[in-house]
Design an enzyme around this catalytic site. Structure first.
Site, PDB file in Angstrom:
ATOM      1  CG  ASN A 160      -2.176  -0.840   0.954  1.00  0.00           C
ATOM      2  OD1 ASN A 160      -3.032  -0.468   0.170  1.00  0.00           O
ATOM      3  ND2 ASN A 160      -2.258  -1.992   1.608  1.00  0.00           N
ATOM      4  CG  ASN A 191      -5.763   1.220   9.725  1.00  0.00           C
ATOM      5  OD1 ASN A 191      -4.670   0.857   9.277  1.00  0.00           O
ATOM      6  ND2 ASN A 191      -6.630   0.373  10.254  1.00  0.00           N
ATOM      7  CG  HIS A 195      -9.696  -3.432   8.924  1.00  0.00           C
ATOM      8  ND1 HIS A 195      -8.782  -3.993   9.804  1.00  0.00           N
ATOM      9  CD2 HIS A 195     -10.762  -4.252   8.917  1.00  0.00           C
ATOM     10  CE1 HIS A 195      -9.291  -5.101  10.299  1.00  0.00           C
ATOM     11  NE2 HIS A 195     -10.492  -5.289   9.789  1.00  0.00           N
ATOM     12  CB  THR A 251     -11.702   7.002  16.664  1.00  0.00           C
ATOM     13  OG1 THR A 251     -12.270   5.710  16.472  1.00  0.00           O
ATOM     14  CG2 THR A 251     -12.231   7.964  15.614  1.00  0.00           C
ATOM     15  CG  LEU A 280      -8.406  -2.558  16.863  1.00  0.00           C
ATOM     16  CD1 LEU A 280      -7.056  -1.922  16.586  1.00  0.00           C
ATOM     17  CD2 LEU A 280      -8.253  -3.953  17.432  1.00  0.00           C
TER      18      LEU A 280
END
Ligand code: GRF
Length: 220
Positions: free
Chosen positions: A18, A111, A113, A145, A148
């Site tokens: 990425n 992030n 995921h 935030t 998780l």
């Protein structure tokens, strides 16, 4: 005089595919940003060489050298801030971050995921989707935030789960999708159109739907 480009700091722990896609997108001018530095918590992360070959400053902060998460996160934040980032990008960074770290970068920490959040936060997402009999999987870019994998979604993409899929075959398909999703989310942020504040995530001042923008085939 032209305005300075937004500065990106990318955090990795492994292959960094990425990260490599983001570096390519920066180099092509598509993001209107520059990569200030790449950090890894693992000295053996393969992505470090990729970043160096692209002429990008790299730093290793080995978490094993610190007695606890707080001291590691404080050291990491100190080094990140030396690069004055506008956006900190987690790209396969396999560390749970402390609330203090997350608060410090609130609204400028992203992030990616490998699941259709809010489904399957945490690890082993592909096997869990297969075991549940889901007919699709995907990936989500979200603001980070304190919860998780629970921060508000920015962009999400879907792929079908097909007969005979294994966690590995599905991961390959999802990773290709991730390589389209992350540059798009970073591009929107760097253009100033995407924001996270106390009311949630907005694009051009309009709130995003709960799953974020849906990236459909052919885009990106
Ligand atoms: C990706 O699947 C990402 O979603 C997850 O870790 C993986 C990192 O892959 N958080 P790479 O290091 O970017 O190749």
């Amino acid at each position: 005089m032209t305005a300075p480009l937004p500065r990106l700091v990318i955090l990795i722990s492994g292959t960094g595919s990425n990260m490599a896609t983001l570096i390519d997108a920066v180099r092509s001018g598509a993001l209107g940003a520059e990569v200030a530095a790449v950090f890894s918590n693992r000295p053996d992360a393969r992505g470090l060489a990729t970043a160096r070959e692209a002429g990008i400053a790299t730093e290793v902060i080995d978490h094993r050298a610190f007695p606890d998460r707080e001291s590691f996160d404080r050291a990491l934040a100190g080094r990140i801030d030396a690069h004055t980032p506008d956006l900190v990008i987690l790209a396969g960074f396999m560390r749970i971050l402390t609330p203090g770290f997350v608060r410090h970068y609130r609204g400028r920490l992203m992030n990616i995921h490998p699941s259709l959040l809010p489904k399957y936060p945490g690890l082993n997402t592909h096997q869990r989707a297969i075991d549940a009999g889901d007919d699709e999987a995907g990936a989500t870019v979200h603001f980070v935030t304190e919860e998780l994998d629970g921060g508000p979604a920015i962009v999400q993409g879907r792929v079908p789960i097909v007969d005979g899929d294994t966690a590995e075959s599905l991961a390959t398909r999802v990773l290709a999708l991730e390589h389209r999703l992350y540059p798009e989310a970073v591009r929107l942020f760097c253009s100033g159109r995407l924001r996270m504040d106390d009311r949630g995530v907005s694009l051009d001042g309009e709130p995003l739907p709960p799953g974020g923008l849906l990236l459909t085939a052919g885009q990106g």
